[in-house]
Design a protein around this motif. Sequence first.
Motif, PDB file in Angstrom:
ATOM      1  N   ARG A 151     -63.921 -38.732  -6.153  1.00 11.30           N
ATOM      2  CA  ARG A 151     -64.923 -38.701  -7.225  1.00 11.30           C
ATOM      3  C   ARG A 151     -65.619 -37.346  -7.251  1.00 11.30           C
ATOM      4  NH1 ARG A 151     -69.076 -43.258  -6.575  1.00 11.30           N
ATOM      5  NH2 ARG A 151     -69.895 -42.280  -8.472  1.00 11.30           N
ATOM      6  N   THR A 154     -62.918 -34.525  -8.387  1.00 12.92           N
ATOM      7  CA  THR A 154     -62.592 -34.454  -9.811  1.00 12.92           C
ATOM      8  C   THR A 154     -63.763 -33.916 -10.626  1.00 12.92           C
ATOM      9  OG1 THR A 154     -63.151 -36.818 -10.031  1.00 12.92           O
ATOM     10  CG2 THR A 154     -60.822 -36.250  -9.760  1.00 12.92           C
ATOM     11  N   CYS A 155     -64.985 -34.269 -10.254  1.00 12.46           N
ATOM     12  CA  CYS A 155     -66.148 -33.727 -10.967  1.00 12.46           C
ATOM     13  C   CYS A 155     -66.238 -32.215 -10.784  1.00 12.46           C
ATOM     14  CB  CYS A 155     -67.427 -34.390 -10.477  1.00 12.46           C
ATOM     15  SG  CYS A 155     -67.638 -36.103 -11.014  1.00 12.46           S
ATOM     16  N   LEU A 177     -73.787 -37.852  -7.302  1.00 15.19           N
ATOM     17  CA  LEU A 177     -73.093 -38.923  -8.002  1.00 15.19           C
ATOM     18  C   LEU A 177     -73.914 -40.205  -7.969  1.00 15.19           C
ATOM     19  CD1 LEU A 177     -69.426 -38.524  -6.689  1.00 15.19           C
ATOM     20  CD2 LEU A 177     -70.556 -37.335  -8.581  1.00 15.19           C
ATOM     21  N   ALA A 181     -68.748 -45.007 -10.589  1.00 19.56           N
ATOM     22  CA  ALA A 181     -68.299 -44.047 -11.593  1.00 19.56           C
ATOM     23  C   ALA A 181     -68.862 -44.347 -12.975  1.00 19.56           C
ATOM     24  CB  ALA A 181     -66.770 -44.033 -11.645  1.00 19.56           C
ATOM     25  N   GLU A 184     -73.714 -42.596 -15.365  1.00 14.13           N
ATOM     26  CA  GLU A 184     -73.531 -41.253 -15.876  1.00 14.13           C
ATOM     27  C   GLU A 184     -74.814 -40.757 -16.520  1.00 14.13           C
ATOM     28  OE1 GLU A 184     -70.302 -41.469 -18.642  1.00 14.13           O
ATOM     29  OE2 GLU A 184     -71.394 -42.761 -19.992  1.00 14.13           O
ATOM     30  N   GLU A 203     -68.149 -38.957 -15.121  1.00 11.97           N
ATOM     31  CA  GLU A 203     -66.978 -39.633 -14.574  1.00 11.97           C
ATOM     32  C   GLU A 203     -66.383 -40.542 -15.642  1.00 11.97           C
ATOM     33  OE1 GLU A 203     -67.159 -40.599 -10.181  1.00 11.97           O
ATOM     34  OE2 GLU A 203     -69.287 -40.723 -10.721  1.00 11.97           O
ATOM     35  N   VAL A 211     -59.228 -41.780 -10.320  1.00 12.47           N
ATOM     36  CA  VAL A 211     -60.571 -41.381 -10.720  1.00 12.47           C
ATOM     37  C   VAL A 211     -60.449 -40.095 -11.523  1.00 12.47           C
ATOM     38  CG1 VAL A 211     -61.777 -42.490  -8.811  1.00 12.47           C
ATOM     39  CG2 VAL A 211     -60.948 -40.147  -8.543  1.00 12.47           C
ATOM     40  N   ALA A 213     -62.836 -37.064 -14.262  1.00 16.53           N
ATOM     41  CA  ALA A 213     -64.115 -36.550 -14.747  1.00 16.53           C
ATOM     42  C   ALA A 213     -63.872 -35.555 -15.868  1.00 16.53           C
ATOM     43  CB  ALA A 213     -64.893 -35.882 -13.615  1.00 16.53           C
TER      44      ALA A 213
END
Length: 235
Positions: A151, A154-155, A177, A181, A184, A203, A211, A213
């Motif tokens: 997570r 990917t962000c 975070l 997910a 937001e 996300e 996962v 983003a």
Amino acid sequence: MATVHLWQAGLDCDRSQLAHYAQRLSPDEQQRADRFVKPLHRDRFIAGRGILRGLLGQCLGIAPERLQFSYGAHGKPDLAYPANSGWQFNLAHSEDQSLIALTQGAAIGVDLEKIRPIPQLDQLTARFYAPDEHAQIMSAPIADRETLFFRYWTCKEAFLKATGEGLGKLQHLQLALGRSAQEEPVRIITLPESPPTAWQLRELPLTDGFVGAIAVAHGEIAISFNSFQSGEFLC
């Protein structure tokens, strides 16, 4: 408000679809495809580029094979032809899935990863993540650590793909975070050196086991999300 068109697309397709996508590729894309050692990886690259060209062609009203791309210092693609269209795009893939994002007038980046075991997770996280991020991951239940790692990954990668700065700035981007997910947007704590602008970093709800983003250089965004798997769509 910036409207973001987002697709999750399956990359495993039959031979007729693959041949259709291959006809759209430029000579340099075909050369890249030919450098893959494994046919599966080559075919997925061809499918991803073919689908990207089809979606961009629909938005621009131009044949997919006529599109021309240029690339930044860290490999970020941009439209060279048609020039000055205002459309920005980004592509990511992992295993048999891809993400394609299109918008107008705002830098954009996407990333996705298949959740998988990570050898030496503690050392890897300590090297590339901020101390608070590392502590959060390593204090999570063991079964949740890989998911939390990806997570964050990917962000961070979506943001750095949007700015075009590359993964060398990974440790300079600190995030916060939510517990899941679906909470937001992601809060940006510290940024690498880059032009000041408003950012949205979110996300994405994806296929189980993945996962993802998206990062957009805009203060407010609306996401139009679509998904299709192999055999369901031929743009």
